[in-house]
Design a protein around this motif. Sequence first.
Motif, mmCIF file in Angstrom:
data_model
loop_
_atom_site.group_PDB
_atom_site.id
_atom_site.type_symbol
_atom_site.label_atom_id
_atom_site.label_comp_id
_atom_site.label_asym_id
_atom_site.label_seq_id
_atom_site.Cartn_x
_atom_site.Cartn_y
_atom_site.Cartn_z
ATOM 1 N N MET A 90 3.932 11.041 -2.216
ATOM 2 C CA MET A 90 5.228 11.155 -1.545
ATOM 3 C C MET A 90 5.143 11.858 -0.191
ATOM 4 N N ASP A 91 4.217 12.802 -0.024
ATOM 5 C CA ASP A 91 4.134 13.523 1.249
ATOM 6 C C ASP A 91 3.521 12.668 2.363
ATOM 7 N N GLN A 92 2.770 11.620 2.024
ATOM 8 C CA GLN A 92 2.154 10.749 3.026
ATOM 9 C C GLN A 92 2.993 9.509 3.326
ATOM 10 N N LYS A 93 3.880 9.194 2.441
ATOM 11 C CA LYS A 93 4.638 7.949 2.526
ATOM 12 C C LYS A 93 5.526 7.839 3.776
ATOM 13 N N PRO A 94 6.297 8.869 4.164
ATOM 14 C CA PRO A 94 7.194 8.711 5.322
ATOM 15 C C PRO A 94 6.474 8.357 6.625
ATOM 16 N N LEU A 95 5.356 8.992 6.898
ATOM 17 C CA LEU A 95 4.612 8.701 8.123
ATOM 18 C C LEU A 95 4.068 7.277 8.102
ATOM 19 N N PHE A 96 3.543 6.861 6.962
ATOM 20 C CA PHE A 96 3.009 5.503 6.821
ATOM 21 C C PHE A 96 4.130 4.477 6.979
ATOM 22 N N MET A 104 0.832 -1.213 0.000
ATOM 23 C CA MET A 104 0.000 0.000 0.000
ATOM 24 C C MET A 104 0.860 1.254 0.000
ATOM 25 N N ALA A 105 1.968 1.217 0.733
ATOM 26 C CA ALA A 105 2.844 2.390 0.822
ATOM 27 C C ALA A 105 3.345 2.809 -0.553
ATOM 28 N N GLN A 106 3.497 1.856 -1.447
ATOM 29 C CA GLN A 106 3.987 2.166 -2.791
ATOM 30 C C GLN A 106 3.002 3.010 -3.593
#
Length: 131
Positions: free
Chosen positions: A96-102, A90-92
Amino acid sequence: MHIVEEDLYKVACHLDRADLRLHGITLDDLIERTPLGRIFISRAAQLAKESTDYEWSDCGFSMQMDFYPDDTVLIFSERIEDYVYNLNQMAQTLPMDQKPLFEAVINRIANAPEDEARAIIRNFEENVKAV
């Protein structure tokens, strides 16, 4: 339908074409998660869990579908590593702005002892349902 326990909290449900016809569904119902497909998946998951002699955790549930020429396999799992794998998939797809927290949540789950990981997963799942 043939059910095989692959590991603790991981069970495979093997279906052939006759099983699908018997239940009045098609592969498209499973793939597209039509109402009939969802009902079937829910019943198959329940049967798969009931085929084991232990209590399932009721969190971190994942399902995988494998398709073969004469067999379709639904793999139901509540294993932490399977859940983490699906979260990584799902992270893929995230911006890009939501990816680091996830990814931070994924790493926390992956590196925690099982009891703590399950608590994080329960909290995560409750928050997702609340949205």
